[in-house]
Design an enzyme around this catalytic site. Structure first.
Site, PDB file in Angstrom:
ATOM      1  N   PHE A  14       0.585  -1.509  -0.017  1.00  0.00           N
ATOM      2  CA  PHE A  14       0.200  -0.338   0.258  1.00  0.00           C
ATOM      3  C   PHE A  14       1.172   1.514  -0.093  1.00  0.00           C
ATOM      4  O   PHE A  14       0.133   2.342   0.225  1.00  0.00           O
ATOM      5  CB  PHE A  14      -1.109  -0.635   1.384  1.00  0.00           C
ATOM      6  CG  PHE A  14      -1.686  -0.990   2.044  1.00  0.00           C
ATOM      7  CD1 PHE A  14      -2.411  -1.551   0.321  1.00  0.00           C
ATOM      8  CD2 PHE A  14      -1.486  -2.323   2.165  1.00  0.00           C
ATOM      9  CE1 PHE A  14      -3.441  -2.829   0.486  1.00  0.00           C
ATOM     10  CE2 PHE A  14      -2.359  -3.038   2.903  1.00  0.00           C
ATOM     11  CZ  PHE A  14      -3.041  -3.754   1.813  1.00  0.00           C
ATOM     12  N   ARG A  60     -11.037   0.710 -19.246  1.00  0.00           N
ATOM     13  CA  ARG A  60     -11.186  -0.590 -19.978  1.00  0.00           C
ATOM     14  C   ARG A  60     -10.754  -1.044 -18.454  1.00  0.00           C
ATOM     15  O   ARG A  60      -9.423  -1.048 -17.765  1.00  0.00           O
ATOM     16  CB  ARG A  60     -10.098  -0.736 -21.167  1.00  0.00           C
ATOM     17  CG  ARG A  60     -10.907  -2.286 -21.390  1.00  0.00           C
ATOM     18  CD  ARG A  60      -9.946  -2.801 -22.769  1.00  0.00           C
ATOM     19  NE  ARG A  60      -9.962  -3.832 -23.653  1.00  0.00           N
ATOM     20  CZ  ARG A  60      -9.365  -4.562 -24.375  1.00  0.00           C
ATOM     21  NH1 ARG A  60      -8.110  -3.762 -24.861  1.00  0.00           N
ATOM     22  NH2 ARG A  60     -10.007  -5.590 -25.091  1.00  0.00           N
ATOM     23  N   ILE A  61     -11.762  -2.014 -18.054  1.00  0.00           N
ATOM     24  CA  ILE A  61     -11.135  -3.013 -17.024  1.00  0.00           C
ATOM     25  C   ILE A  61     -10.960  -4.137 -17.662  1.00  0.00           C
ATOM     26  O   ILE A  61     -11.693  -5.118 -18.187  1.00  0.00           O
ATOM     27  CB  ILE A  61     -12.712  -3.386 -16.329  1.00  0.00           C
ATOM     28  CG1 ILE A  61     -13.037  -1.413 -15.534  1.00  0.00           C
ATOM     29  CG2 ILE A  61     -12.311  -4.093 -15.036  1.00  0.00           C
ATOM     30  CD1 ILE A  61     -12.106  -1.596 -15.016  1.00  0.00           C
ATOM     31  N   ASN A  89      -9.758  -7.258 -15.735  1.00  0.00           N
ATOM     32  CA  ASN A  89     -10.480  -8.862 -14.977  1.00  0.00           C
ATOM     33  C   ASN A  89     -11.255  -7.602 -14.070  1.00  0.00           C
ATOM     34  O   ASN A  89     -10.532  -7.167 -13.440  1.00  0.00           O
ATOM     35  CB  ASN A  89      -8.941  -8.843 -14.360  1.00  0.00           C
ATOM     36  CG  ASN A  89      -9.537 -10.455 -13.710  1.00  0.00           C
ATOM     37  OD1 ASN A  89     -11.179 -10.386 -13.190  1.00  0.00           O
ATOM     38  ND2 ASN A  89      -8.670 -11.053 -14.098  1.00  0.00           N
ATOM     39  N   PRO A  90     -12.817  -8.057 -14.642  1.00  0.00           N
ATOM     40  CA  PRO A  90     -13.614  -7.191 -13.136  1.00  0.00           C
ATOM     41  C   PRO A  90     -13.554  -7.538 -11.854  1.00  0.00           C
ATOM     42  O   PRO A  90     -13.920  -7.203 -11.294  1.00  0.00           O
ATOM     43  CB  PRO A  90     -15.278  -7.278 -14.591  1.00  0.00           C
ATOM     44  CG  PRO A  90     -15.134  -7.842 -15.217  1.00  0.00           C
ATOM     45  CD  PRO A  90     -13.152  -8.157 -15.587  1.00  0.00           C
ATOM     46  N   THR A 120     -10.748  -8.808 -10.422  1.00  0.00           N
ATOM     47  CA  THR A 120     -10.325  -8.658  -9.611  1.00  0.00           C
ATOM     48  C   THR A 120      -9.460  -7.050  -9.500  1.00  0.00           C
ATOM     49  O   THR A 120      -9.398  -6.063  -8.743  1.00  0.00           O
ATOM     50  CB  THR A 120      -8.073  -8.228 -10.539  1.00  0.00           C
ATOM     51  OG1 THR A 120      -8.401  -8.590 -11.722  1.00  0.00           O
ATOM     52  CG2 THR A 120      -7.581 -10.335 -10.282  1.00  0.00           C
ATOM     53  N   GLN A 138      -9.773  -4.782  -5.774  1.00  0.00           N
ATOM     54  CA  GLN A 138      -9.085  -3.905  -5.463  1.00  0.00           C
ATOM     55  C   GLN A 138     -10.067  -2.574  -5.205  1.00  0.00           C
ATOM     56  O   GLN A 138      -9.965  -1.809  -3.933  1.00  0.00           O
ATOM     57  CB  GLN A 138      -8.484  -3.196  -7.244  1.00  0.00           C
ATOM     58  CG  GLN A 138      -7.180  -3.816  -6.691  1.00  0.00           C
ATOM     59  CD  GLN A 138      -5.988  -3.609  -5.859  1.00  0.00           C
ATOM     60  OE1 GLN A 138      -5.879  -3.027  -5.532  1.00  0.00           O
ATOM     61  NE2 GLN A 138      -6.400  -5.052  -5.113  1.00  0.00           N
ATOM     62  N   GLY A 173      -5.739   2.470 -14.430  1.00  0.00           N
ATOM     63  CA  GLY A 173      -6.518   1.842 -13.089  1.00  0.00           C
ATOM     64  C   GLY A 173      -6.852   1.830 -12.607  1.00  0.00           C
ATOM     65  O   GLY A 173      -8.141   2.752 -12.218  1.00  0.00           O
ATOM     66  N   GLU A 182      -6.140   2.956  -6.814  1.00  0.00           N
ATOM     67  CA  GLU A 182      -6.312   4.367  -6.018  1.00  0.00           C
ATOM     68  C   GLU A 182      -7.363   4.909  -5.529  1.00  0.00           C
ATOM     69  O   GLU A 182      -8.128   5.219  -4.494  1.00  0.00           O
ATOM     70  CB  GLU A 182      -5.309   5.113  -6.417  1.00  0.00           C
ATOM     71  CG  GLU A 182      -3.582   5.047  -5.002  1.00  0.00           C
ATOM     72  CD  GLU A 182      -2.663   4.124  -5.740  1.00  0.00           C
ATOM     73  OE1 GLU A 182      -2.009   3.703  -4.766  1.00  0.00           O
ATOM     74  OE2 GLU A 182      -3.308   4.415  -7.149  1.00  0.00           O
TER      75      GLU A 182
END
Length: 769
Positions: free
Chosen positions: A262, A650-651, A653-654, A656, A660, A724, A727
């Site tokens: 983190f 664009r995602i 891998n929905p 993971t 997050q 990304g 955060e």
């Protein structure tokens, strides 16, 4: 054999058999999940070495001063103790401060453990006991007597406000506040509706599950193989080689698995240098592991004091924004964050003034912590916006839509993409925001007040340079590698997924290698940039490999691909086919066999298209809606519902990505209601340095969190279209909770964490901090 497959390293994880072809956007389970839940994944303190010694750190008990003497007699008498290192007998190290600077260090001179007799902060490492067992080292560490001459110290931010200063600009990723536009002070004075507020955020410590640890394996030729808890293996190798005057060929740093960081692992921490000192001193392998209490003896999220003033017309049009912040830093470095800049970017306003200053204290340099700067800065802005909405008698969402910014006025640039309006609309609909009564204290369930709050989130979308290597082996395994890091975010999985999709290759035959300083160059894992950077490099490497395979196929006798170009072929499920006639195909492994090659390997360099990117502001956005229930008698707050809608491009891998965002929401709840490291300023020391007193949420504190992603791609930020998500999940959560507490109770709390005592003490109006 690549370094990542050398005998010293764990086998990199692969998807289980039967996974088959995958595509971008598919919710793929973690390929490293089995290794982690079965214990096969080795972390920094778990790698074996013959004749391993153990080091335990001795920490200072004063905040500032000098070491007069160190009595090690009793410690050395403990059976199994090999030696006690201090500034008096450590191995030779270089003195110049710049040689200790890591790749993301701020302006100043980095802390050098055991360098001299100076004490710079309470908890500073002053000695290292080396023993044959951890138990002996731990016992002996308690017997080391360090006699110090204490000097006056200052660790309180408010007491040092009179000597605050404008920080240096010399830190990667730091953007100083832009120059004022318009006349914010005059516009504020003339505005018919005004709000002024002071907002405080206390110190937080990272506290990942895995504590910081370093295992140094001393090779027969003096080569150091280092397993470290870090977010950048090459960053650590850079510091070790420079600080000790070693060739980088003599140092290999590995971090195949990291149990959360983190931001605590962005910069090399003192266990790394101390473990290397010990290994060089005794010419044996050494392991240093911090205790949970010692996890509070290096960087943290800085204490921050902010002032926000807003002026508006009676219809809600913003006329003035003033945002000022003061944060702490150490005496030896100027640690900086982007705290106030968001206020000039997020809403449309012609008159904006921002200021950011630092106060040097006798503490360790703060370090980045999830969404550094935004977690505090957006919190203050978004609570202030809610307070302004209350003064206007206006719905908080309507106020934000009224002042929606279609471009960044501070830079005069458009956004690469921005779907924040969609976030607002979808979140409000899903949450049922239209049913929210405007007045505070309007919803009650028995003796519990119910409140609804919302806030905006934002974070930068960035990309750096990196290399990736792709190698197709004759056994049908596609190996893609880069010196990236997986801190639990799913890097192994997402990179393998990108490679499999790009090559049309079954996922169970793809292995992504990371966590090794000898692999192709990669930036430190941070800032939600790993997918945009490493992911784009991986896709580029796979496309380059495809072109190489096509060239090899074209050379085969009587090849139907002799005149084909990349546009003429498709790759799917391990085959290369002609687009015009898919029946004309060749298995990729057959290309290698016919060419007599054991493998084909390419390396790809990703360089961001700065000429294109600098024409836009690149950012992620979110809208957070939450419900709280506040007990009238005790002031306890429970978050009972959260809807987070995220605009992150664009995602990939929905599954993971959703994890997050949920993790970010959990931490946002913790920031709002639980976490704070408290100091006794008479001693200059953090006091609640354990899980018994440093309060973090547990499962019972967590509501159901619904995560919604907007459907849009950003090809300016990355060739993948991704932005990304690491955060953005935390940003805005604490503000939404604060605003919900006010809506429930009519009491405004302007400092985090919003503990029951603060909720009870706050008066029932919008003007009381």
């Amino acid at each position: 054999m690549s370094a990542a497959n050398s005998p010293h390293n764990d086998q990199q994880p692969m998807a289980p058999p039967g996974t088959g072809p995958v595509r971008i956007g598919q919710p793929v389970p973690r390929v490293d999940g089995v290794a982690k839940v079965t214990g096969h994944a080795r972390y920094a303190a778990e790698h074996p070495a013959q004749g391993l010694l153990y080091g335990v750190v001795v920490n200072s008990t004063i905040a500032r001063g000098r070491i007069d003497s160190i009595d090690t007699g009793d410690a050395l008498a403990v059976p199994g103790v090999v030696d006690v290192l201090s500034h008096l007998n450590r191995p030779k190290m270089r003195s110049l401060g710049m040689l200790y600077k890591d790749m993301i260090a701020p302006e100043g001179s980095p802390f050098k453990p055991l360098h001299d007799d100076r004490i710079c902060y309470s908890g500073q490492p002053v000695a290292l006991v080396i023993a044959q067992t951890f138990e002996a080292a731990r016992h002996a560490a308690g017997l080391v007597r360090v006699h110090c001459c204490a000097e006056p110290h200052e660790t309180e931010l408010r007491a040092g406000l009179h000597r605050s200063h404008i920080p240096s600009r010399l830190k990667a990723g730091y953007s100083p506040p832009p120059k004022p536009r318009g006349d914010a002070d005059a516009a504020l004075a003339a505005a018919p509706v005004q709000h002024r507020g002071e907002y405080y955020s206390g110190v937080e410590h990272h506290n990942p599950m895995e504590m910081h640890a370093t295992t140094v394996i001393y090779g027969p030729d003096g080569h150091l193989t280092i397993y470290d808890k870090t977010q950048g293996s090459q960053n650590c190798r850079w510091v070790v080689s420079r600080a000790f005057g070693l060739s980088k060929d003599k140092v290999t740093v590995r971090n195949p698995y990291v149990g959360g960081a983190f931001g605590s692992g962005l910069r090399p921490q003192y266990p790394l240098l101390m473990a290397v000192m010990a290994a060089l001193h005794v010419k044996r392998s050494v392991r240093v592991v911090l205790t949970r209490q010692q996890m509070f003896t290096f960087g943290h999220r800085p204490e921050t004091l902010q002032r926000v003033a807003l002026g508006a017309d009676t219809d809600g049009t913003l006329r003035s924004i003033i945002h000022e912040a003061v944060a702490e830093t150490s005496r030896f470095e100027d640690y900086v964050e982007v705290v106030v800049n968001w206020s000039g970017q997020l809403y449309r306003c012609d008159n904006v003034r921002q200021n950011y200053q630092l106060v040097k204290l006798d503490q360790y340099t703060p370090i980045d912590m999830r969404a550094p700067g935004a977690a505090h800065g957006v919190y203050a802005l978004e609570v202030a916006m809610d307070e302004l909405a209350h003064r206007l008698g206006m719905d908080p969402l309507a106020l934000r839509l009224k002042n929606y910014a279609e471009h960044d006025a501070a830079k005069g640039l458009p956004f690469s993409t921005k779907a924040l309006r969609t976030c607002y609309e979808r979140g409000a609909e899903r949450f049922g925001w239209a049913q929210r009564p405007l007045a505070p204290r309007s919803m009650r369930d028995g003796r519990v007040w119910v409140g609804w709050g919302m806030a905006t989130g934002t974070w930068d979308a960035s990309q750096m340079f990196a290399r990736a290597r792709a190698r197709l082996q004759a056994d049908g395994v596609l190996v893609v590698s880069s010196a990236a890091t997986d801190i639990g975010t799913g890097t192994y999985t997402v990179m393998a997924q990108i490679a499999a999709a790009a090559m049309g290759w079954p996922l169970e035959q793809v292995r992504f290698e990371l966590g090794d300083s000898t692999l192709p160059v990669a930036p430190v894992e941070g800032g939600s940039s790993h997918v945009t950077t490493i992911g784009s490099a991986v896709e580029g490497a796979c496309e380059k490999l495809q072109k190489t395979l096509l060239k090899e196929a074209a050379r085969l006798p009587q090849s139907p691909f002799a005149k084909a170009t990349a546009a003429h072929v498709i790759f799917e499920n391990g085959w290369m086919r002609l687009r015009s006639d898919p029946a004309v195909a060749i298995r990729l492994t057959d290309i290698l066999a016919c060419a007599g090659k054991a493998a084909l390997e390419v390396t790809y360099l990703l360089l961001p298209n700065m000429l294109k990117q600098k024409k836009y502001v690149r950012a992620t956005h979110s809208a957070v809606f939450c419900e709280v229930r506040v007990d009238e008698d005790f002031g306890t707050v429970r978050v009972t519902r959260v809807v987070s809608v995220v605009d992150a491009g664009r995602i990939i891998n929905p599954k993971t990505a959703r994890s997050q965002v949920i993790g970010g929401v959990v931490w946002g709840i913790s920031q709002a209601l639980h976490e704070e490291t408290l100091a006794d300023h008479r001693l200059g020391r953090f006091m609640n340095h354990n899980y018994a007193e440093y309060h973090i949420p547990v499962n019972a504190d967590m509501p159901e969190v619904e995560v919604i992603f907007t459907e849009e791609e950003d090809r300016i930020v990355s060739r993948l279209g991704a932005k990304g998500v690491g955060e953005i999940g935390i940003v805005g959560v604490a503000a939404a909770i604060s605003n919900a507490i006010f809506h429930a109770t009519g009491r405004r709390v302007r400092s985090t964490p919003m503990t029951p005592d603060k909720v009870m003490a706050a008066e029932g109006n919008a003007d009381t901090a």
